[in-house]
Scaffold this motif. Structure first.
Motif, PDB file in Angstrom:
ATOM      1  N   GLY A  20       0.814  -1.215   0.000  1.00 51.46           N
ATOM      2  CA  GLY A  20       0.000   0.000   0.000  1.00 51.46           C
ATOM      3  C   GLY A  20       0.842   1.257   0.000  1.00 51.46           C
ATOM      4  N   GLU A  21       0.355   2.278   0.692  1.00 53.48           N
ATOM      5  CA  GLU A  21       1.044   3.564   0.728  1.00 53.48           C
ATOM      6  C   GLU A  21       2.419   3.483   1.381  1.00 53.48           C
ATOM      7  OE1 GLU A  21      -0.543   6.920  -0.357  1.00 53.48           O
ATOM      8  OE2 GLU A  21      -1.173   5.212  -1.572  1.00 53.48           O
ATOM      9  N   ALA A  22       2.646   2.489   2.210  1.00 55.34           N
ATOM     10  CA  ALA A  22       3.979   2.317   2.794  1.00 55.34           C
ATOM     11  C   ALA A  22       5.004   1.974   1.719  1.00 55.34           C
ATOM     12  CB  ALA A  22       3.951   1.214   3.855  1.00 55.34           C
ATOM     13  N   ALA A  23       4.571   1.297   0.672  1.00 57.47           N
ATOM     14  CA  ALA A  23       5.473   0.910  -0.417  1.00 57.47           C
ATOM     15  C   ALA A  23       5.465   1.913  -1.551  1.00 57.47           C
ATOM     16  CB  ALA A  23       5.084  -0.469  -0.948  1.00 57.47           C
ATOM     17  N   HIS A  24       4.287   2.442  -1.875  1.00 54.80           N
ATOM     18  CA  HIS A  24       4.147   3.269  -3.084  1.00 54.80           C
ATOM     19  C   HIS A  24       3.088   4.361  -2.855  1.00 54.80           C
ATOM     20  CE1 HIS A  24       0.661   0.621  -3.562  1.00 54.80           C
ATOM     21  NE2 HIS A  24       1.487  -0.410  -3.550  1.00 54.80           N
ATOM     22  N   PRO A  25       3.422   5.434  -2.179  1.00 50.56           N
ATOM     23  CA  PRO A  25       2.445   6.498  -1.925  1.00 50.56           C
ATOM     24  C   PRO A  25       1.920   7.101  -3.234  1.00 50.56           C
ATOM     25  CG  PRO A  25       4.422   6.787  -0.583  1.00 50.56           C
ATOM     26  CD  PRO A  25       4.739   5.746  -1.604  1.00 50.56           C
ATOM     27  N   PHE A  26       0.597   7.230  -3.325  1.00 49.47           N
ATOM     28  CA  PHE A  26      -0.064   7.785  -4.497  1.00 49.47           C
ATOM     29  C   PHE A  26      -0.564   9.195  -4.209  1.00 49.47           C
ATOM     30  CE2 PHE A  26       0.285   3.864  -6.549  1.00 49.47           C
ATOM     31  CZ  PHE A  26      -0.311   3.907  -7.814  1.00 49.47           C
ATOM     32  N   PRO A  27      -0.779   9.997  -5.239  1.00 43.90           N
ATOM     33  CA  PRO A  27      -1.391  11.302  -5.018  1.00 43.90           C
ATOM     34  C   PRO A  27      -2.784  11.126  -4.401  1.00 43.90           C
ATOM     35  CG  PRO A  27      -0.526  11.146  -7.252  1.00 43.90           C
ATOM     36  CD  PRO A  27      -0.458   9.770  -6.662  1.00 43.90           C
ATOM     37  N   PRO A  28      -3.159  11.918  -3.431  1.00 45.36           N
ATOM     38  CA  PRO A  28      -4.470  11.756  -2.783  1.00 45.36           C
ATOM     39  C   PRO A  28      -5.603  12.025  -3.760  1.00 45.36           C
ATOM     40  CG  PRO A  28      -3.449  13.822  -2.127  1.00 45.36           C
ATOM     41  CD  PRO A  28      -2.406  13.055  -2.882  1.00 45.36           C
ATOM     42  N   GLY A  29      -6.681  11.261  -3.598  1.00 50.24           N
ATOM     43  CA  GLY A  29      -7.873  11.473  -4.399  1.00 50.24           C
ATOM     44  C   GLY A  29      -7.857  10.827  -5.762  1.00 50.24           C
ATOM     45  N   THR A  30      -6.764  10.199  -6.153  1.00 47.05           N
ATOM     46  CA  THR A  30      -6.682   9.606  -7.479  1.00 47.05           C
ATOM     47  C   THR A  30      -7.396   8.253  -7.512  1.00 47.05           C
ATOM     48  OG1 THR A  30      -4.474   8.783  -6.903  1.00 47.05           O
ATOM     49  CG2 THR A  30      -4.593  10.808  -8.196  1.00 47.05           C
ATOM     50  N   ILE A  31      -7.778   7.832  -8.697  1.00 44.77           N
ATOM     51  CA  ILE A  31      -8.612   6.645  -8.857  1.00 44.77           C
ATOM     52  C   ILE A  31      -7.913   5.383  -8.362  1.00 44.77           C
ATOM     53  CG2 ILE A  31      -9.656   5.117 -10.583  1.00 44.77           C
ATOM     54  CD1 ILE A  31     -10.299   7.590 -12.237  1.00 44.77           C
ATOM     55  N   GLN A  32      -6.606   5.252  -8.625  1.00 48.88           N
ATOM     56  CA  GLN A  32      -5.924   3.983  -8.424  1.00 48.88           C
ATOM     57  C   GLN A  32      -5.255   3.819  -7.059  1.00 48.88           C
ATOM     58  OE1 GLN A  32      -5.921   1.279 -10.233  1.00 48.88           O
ATOM     59  NE2 GLN A  32      -7.100   2.090 -11.945  1.00 48.88           N
ATOM     60  N   ALA A  33      -5.297   4.830  -6.202  1.00 49.76           N
ATOM     61  CA  ALA A  33      -4.590   4.727  -4.921  1.00 49.76           C
ATOM     62  C   ALA A  33      -5.079   3.532  -4.100  1.00 49.76           C
ATOM     63  CB  ALA A  33      -4.748   6.021  -4.135  1.00 49.76           C
ATOM     64  N   THR A  34      -6.388   3.419  -3.916  1.00 49.85           N
ATOM     65  CA  THR A  34      -6.943   2.300  -3.158  1.00 49.85           C
ATOM     66  C   THR A  34      -6.805   1.000  -3.927  1.00 49.85           C
ATOM     67  OG1 THR A  34      -8.527   3.753  -2.046  1.00 49.85           O
ATOM     68  CG2 THR A  34      -9.040   1.407  -2.081  1.00 49.85           C
ATOM     69  N   ALA A  35      -7.004   1.062  -5.241  1.00 50.96           N
ATOM     70  CA  ALA A  35      -6.933  -0.142  -6.062  1.00 50.96           C
ATOM     71  C   ALA A  35      -5.580  -0.825  -5.954  1.00 50.96           C
ATOM     72  CB  ALA A  35      -7.233   0.198  -7.521  1.00 50.96           C
ATOM     73  N   MET A  36      -4.497  -0.049  -5.923  1.00 50.98           N
ATOM     74  CA  MET A  36      -3.162  -0.649  -5.850  1.00 50.98           C
ATOM     75  C   MET A  36      -2.944  -1.356  -4.515  1.00 50.98           C
ATOM     76  SD  MET A  36      -1.670  -0.266  -8.756  1.00 50.98           S
ATOM     77  CE  MET A  36      -3.323  -0.455  -9.461  1.00 50.98           C
ATOM     78  N   ALA A  37      -3.521  -0.822  -3.453  1.00 50.13           N
ATOM     79  CA  ALA A  37      -3.384  -1.472  -2.147  1.00 50.13           C
ATOM     80  C   ALA A  37      -4.106  -2.811  -2.128  1.00 50.13           C
ATOM     81  CB  ALA A  37      -3.932  -0.562  -1.049  1.00 50.13           C
ATOM     82  N   VAL A  38      -5.298  -2.857  -2.728  1.00 52.44           N
ATOM     83  CA  VAL A  38      -6.040  -4.121  -2.783  1.00 52.44           C
ATOM     84  C   VAL A  38      -5.316  -5.116  -3.681  1.00 52.44           C
ATOM     85  CG1 VAL A  38      -8.227  -5.209  -3.399  1.00 52.44           C
ATOM     86  CG2 VAL A  38      -8.221  -2.930  -2.338  1.00 52.44           C
ATOM     87  N   GLU A  39      -4.792  -4.654  -4.814  1.00 54.15           N
ATOM     88  CA  GLU A  39      -4.009  -5.538  -5.675  1.00 54.15           C
ATOM     89  C   GLU A  39      -2.821  -6.123  -4.927  1.00 54.15           C
ATOM     90  OE1 GLU A  39      -4.768  -3.633 -10.144  1.00 54.15           O
ATOM     91  OE2 GLU A  39      -2.739  -3.878  -9.375  1.00 54.15           O
ATOM     92  N   ASP A  40      -2.164  -5.309  -4.092  1.00 55.72           N
ATOM     93  CA  ASP A  40      -1.036  -5.812  -3.299  1.00 55.72           C
ATOM     94  C   ASP A  40      -1.450  -7.023  -2.467  1.00 55.72           C
ATOM     95  OD1 ASP A  40       0.638  -3.835  -4.250  1.00 55.72           O
ATOM     96  OD2 ASP A  40       0.589  -2.616  -2.430  1.00 55.72           O
ATOM     97  N   GLY A  41      -2.551  -6.884  -1.754  1.00 54.66           N
ATOM     98  CA  GLY A  41      -3.012  -7.987  -0.915  1.00 54.66           C
ATOM     99  C   GLY A  41      -3.335  -9.229  -1.719  1.00 54.66           C
TER     100      GLY A  41
END
Length: 478
Positions: A309-330
């Protein structure tokens, strides 16, 4: 058609203990995914459950909705969200309509998902309930004071200690786990832009122009001079989520801060009708948009702490893929560890996770940074060209992100590629092409084959880990 059923996942032959530091969306996604394949999971979250559930909006693109559908959670997710069909584009300062983008059935069929809108609180509740039902031990008010990667001991501020075979750092860009891997805090570089996250009650929204938006759970995006605004209905249309981008005043601002900003002051240059509506917005949380350098390693030197998640790859806030990348990680982490049969595999699986996820998140994060500044581009020839092209396509009744050969068309090509990605398929491919090859190359004593045998996949295996494997020492973890 999007996934509506699921198959039972492959379950590990060797259940181990995962301690996840951080009970936000990334931590809960990992917990749910790992429990599905049979591992034991404890989640440690310093805050109380109610306090860490943000009220702002979230968009869930097809590449993440299809993961939950494949896990058999479609019905529960749809209760916590709404399917979105259309984006309406306009000019921030004048309100001029540029056109619209409709999520076509063709695109959704390709991606095997749908585009959803929800709130952080609703998605957090959905993940908490699913992870708990799957058997994860989720502990709130459990502040971690120290992570000892050599002994794999997680020390709580209460004095309690926990030991995990793997520690997962899901505590964000400023958390203790990222610092443990990097060796120092990495605050990132301010970009001159901030995002203001808030909600407006439906009763304060004008009738007419927004009725269709509410009916279709669509989104409104307005481009401006160093400003942009995104809005979409949430809570069954009773509220409207607003994410406003504007110049950064260099103050620190993060998710979790107390909402304190009057966005009507930030939007003083917007069209009169928008300024009037924003007077009724709740106090907003201000989040600084930072640019973080890519980390070379997500795995600590001892090979038992992994960042997600954000610990590995912080995303710009409010962007579409920020949450998606964290779920993909899991999802990817669990797919790999479903194949765990011996303790010696742990470190190689963690590095395989890093290899699979780094390339994906780096390219998507670059795209999302580009999208944020594409929306909030300063007044210039490029921004005027962007608007002119979208205006022309809109007047012709075409989807404004798909036609032409300019910036918008290029952005759409990226979107289709990102939405269509299946992270679990990628993890399966790694196992078939590299994981099995690695296992077959081991000799009867459990020694690893020469690194050259795996030259097609640039897996990082530390000298220390290789020595431990040859001696059989790595089997001591269990």
């Amino acid at each position: 058609m999007p996934h509506s059923t699921s198959q039972a996942p492959l379950r590990t032959q060797l259940p181990i203990d995962f301690v996840i530091v951080g009970g936000g969306l990334a931590g809960l996604s990992c917990a749910l995914a790992l429990r599905r394949v049979g591992h034991r999971v404890t989640v440690l979250e310093r805050g109380q459950r109610g306090a860490i559930r943000g009220e702002g909006g979230l968009r869930l693109p097809p590449n993440v909705s299809k993961i939950f559908f494949q896990w058999g959670l479609r019905e529960a997710l749809e209760k916590a969200s709404h399917t979105s069909h259309t984006i309406w584009f306009s000019i921030y300062e004048s309100g001029e309509r540029l056109g619209e983008q409709v999520w076509s059935q063709e695109v959704l069929k390709e991606t095997r998902g749908v585009f959803l809108v929800t709130t952080h609180a609703e998605l957090h509740d959905f993940l908490h309930e699913a992870a708990t039902a799957a058997g994860a031990d989720i502990r709130y008010g459990a502040a971690v004071s120290e992570v000892d990667t050599e002994t794999r001991i997680v020390q709580l501020s209460s004095g309690e200690s926990l030991v995990g075979d793997v520690i997962v750092g899901a505590d964000g860009e400023f958390g203790i786990c990222r610092t443990a891997v990097v060796g120092q805090k990495t605050p990132g570089t301010v970009t001159g832009l901030a995002m203001y996250d808030t909600l407006i009650s439906r009763k304060h929204l004008p009738d007419g122009p927004l009725d269709k938006v509410r009916a279709e759970n669509g989104s409104i995006v307005a481009f401006g001079d160093n400003r942009a605004i995104i809005g979409y209905p949430v809570h069954g249309g009773e509220d409207f989520a607003i994410q406003l981008y504007g110049p950064d005043d260099a103050q620190e601002g993060n998710y979790g801060d107390e909402p304190s900003v009057d966005v009507s002051q930030i939007a003083s240059t917007s069209q009169p009708r928008l300024r009037e509506v924003l007077k009724y917005a709740r106090k907003a949380t201000r989040v600084t948009v930072r640019d973080h350098s890519d980390l070379e390693d997500w795995v600590d030197d001892e090979g038992r702490l992994i960042l997600v998640g954000e610990a590995a790859h912080p995303f710009p806030p409010g962007t579409i893929q920020a949450t998606a990348m964290a779920v993909e990680d899991g999802a990817v982490l669990a797919k790999l560890f479903a194949h765990l049969s011996e303790a010696r595999q742990i470190e190689s699986f963690l590095y395989a996770f890093q290899e699979l996820r780094q390339e994906r998140t780096r390219s998507v994060r670059a795209s999302e940074f580009g999208n944020a500044f594409f929306m909030a581009m300063p007044e210039c020839d490029v921004s005027r060209g962007r608007d002119a092209m979208m205006r022309q396509l809109g007047e012709a009744g075409l989807n404004v992100l798909e036609g032409g050969d300019g910036e918008a068309s290029g952005a759409w090509d990226q979107v289709r590629t990102i939405f269509g990605y299946d992270c679990e398929d990628e993890a399966d491919d790694w196992w078939v092409h590299w994981g099995l090859l690695r296992e077959r190359a081991l000799d009867g004593r459990g020694c690893e084959a020469p690194v050259s045998a795996f030259a097609g996949f640039s897996m990082h295996v530390s000298e220390k880990a290789a020595t431990a494997s040859e001696s059989g020492e790595s089997d001591r973890v269990l």
